[in-house]
Design an enzyme around this catalytic site. Structure first.
Site, PDB file in Angstrom:
ATOM      1  N   ASP A   1      35.579  56.983 -35.945  1.00  0.00           N
ATOM      2  CA  ASP A   1      34.659  55.850 -36.110  1.00  0.00           C
ATOM      3  C   ASP A   1      34.844  55.081 -37.404  1.00  0.00           C
ATOM      4  OD1 ASP A   1      33.502  58.054 -37.726  1.00  0.00           O
ATOM      5  OD2 ASP A   1      31.864  56.617 -38.025  1.00  0.00           O
TER       6      ASP A   1
ATOM      7  N   ASP B   1      37.789  63.008 -35.242  1.00  0.00           N
ATOM      8  CA  ASP B   1      37.041  62.912 -36.486  1.00  0.00           C
ATOM      9  C   ASP B   1      35.732  63.696 -36.310  1.00  0.00           C
ATOM     10  OD1 ASP B   1      36.095  61.930 -38.993  1.00  0.00           O
ATOM     11  OD2 ASP B   1      35.062  60.306 -37.954  1.00  0.00           O
ATOM     12  N   PHE B   2      35.033  63.975 -37.431  1.00  0.00           N
ATOM     13  CA  PHE B   2      33.781  64.721 -37.331  1.00  0.00           C
ATOM     14  C   PHE B   2      32.558  63.809 -37.468  1.00  0.00           C
ATOM     15  CE2 PHE B   2      30.266  67.178 -39.184  1.00  0.00           C
ATOM     16  CZ  PHE B   2      30.088  68.109 -38.157  1.00  0.00           C
ATOM     17  N   ASP B   3      32.291  63.317 -38.687  1.00  0.00           N
ATOM     18  CA  ASP B   3      31.094  62.496 -38.913  1.00  0.00           C
ATOM     19  C   ASP B   3      31.195  61.167 -38.167  1.00  0.00           C
ATOM     20  OD1 ASP B   3      29.430  63.888 -41.221  1.00  0.00           O
ATOM     21  OD2 ASP B   3      31.543  64.094 -41.744  1.00  0.00           O
TER      22      ASP B   3
END
Length: 321
Positions: free
Chosen positions: A256, A73-75
């Site tokens: 997250d 994932d990124f954020d």
């Protein structure tokens, strides 16, 4: 590695079994290496504590597979969560860790994000990896593809964004983000008393559309095409495209948010799911504390972990302690 050239769209904590007992107090001989065991001691200072405690599990999985697929994932995973979406940046050491791991043989790396594909690809800035944007409705592995149902819903998504922008214009802090085939309404900066009004407005408008559905994330409301597709399906698609048909690769997913749970559920006992943060509600069996710990895991995989991939196939045996 896959060519990911896009078209004109352009802490000290780590993987840890999730359970009722305190992971730092774990004494399970199958998952906690002996303090005196031989192993990559030179790396110990750089390995988050809970990865060391579960090193047997991680190494045994690596040894038992011929390759490694790492989806991120990124954020909140590669980049810290920011109040404004445009402020999120990936630290240079993390970018380098992603690129270095992707350069290893028999390793594929993909970033799977709720952001528009072009946006997340630009922010990550690593060309030779794969990307899935809009929760996998857009994917660029060997080539760029977009889900046909998502394409058909673009006009309705755009119209809803315009309506919501007008309707919520007097609420300070609300952000309506049109991401092409999906949209996100951010309410992180909205006063708590005003959040219910934001939610009610979005729910009412979406309820009147047959081709758009509503999901939630961390301080966001997601407007998506009414198709059964999520980050789990994105990981499945990436696995089908990137992993050779005749080889057994280990999938790892790190995320997250609640939207990442679909990927954790997909992996189940067939891969390694790693939850970032302290939210107790997760299907992932391992944890890291924050994006810094994610970087440490990626660096460990690059510097040491990949050496264990298919080690028993190469040498007939492997040291797993």
């Amino acid at each position: 590695m896959a060519d990911s050239t896009d078209p004109d769209h352009d802490g000290d904590t780590d993987p840890d079994h999730d359970g009722d007992t305190d992971p730092d107090d774990s004494t399970d001989g199958e998952t906690v290496p002996d303090d005196d065991a031989d192993g990559p001691d030179d790396a110990d200072a750089e390995i988050p504590a809970r990865l060391r405690e579960n090193l047997y599990v991680v190494v045994e999985e690596l040894v038992d597979h011929e390759g490694l697929l790492v989806a991120l994932d990124f954020d909140g995973t590669l980049a810290a969560i920011e109040n404004l979406p445009e402020e999120a940046t990936i630290p240079d050491p993390t970018r380098e860790a992603v690129a270095s791991l992707a350069d290893e043989p028999n390793v594929e790396v993909a970033v799977v994000s709720g952001r528009e594909l072009a946006d997340v690809r630009e922010r990550v800035g690593v060309p030779d990896i794969s990307y899935a944007g809009n929760h996998g409705l857009e994917i660029h592995a060997d080539e760029y593809t977009v889900h046909p149902t998502a394409s058909a819903a673009k006009d309705d998504i755009a119209e809803l964004c315009d309506l919501l922008t007008d309707e919520l214009a007097d609420i300070e802090g609300v952000i309506v983000e049109n991401k092409g085939v999906t949209a996100t309404v951010h309410h992180r900066l909205v006063d708590d008393d005003e959040v219910p009004r934001v939610v009610d407005s979005v729910e009412s408008l979406v309820a009147a559309r047959d081709d758009v559905r509503l999901t939630t994330g961390k301080d966001v409301l997601e407007l998506r095409p009414a198709v059964e597709w999520d980050k789990g399906e994105a990981v499945r698609e990436l696995r089908d495209e990137l992993v050779p048909d005749d080889e057994r690769w280990l999938p790892v997913y790190v995320g997250d948010d609640t939207t990442d749970e679909a990927a954790f559920s997909l992996l189940d006992d067939r891969g390694l799911g790693v939850k970032v943060g302290d939210d107790p509600a997760t299907e992932a069996p391992y944890r890291v504390a924050d994006p810094e710990a994610v970087r440490a895991v990626l660096e460990w995989l690059h510097e040491y972990g990949v050496e264990f991939v298919a080690a028993d196939h190469r040498d007939g045996s492997a040291e797993t302690s």
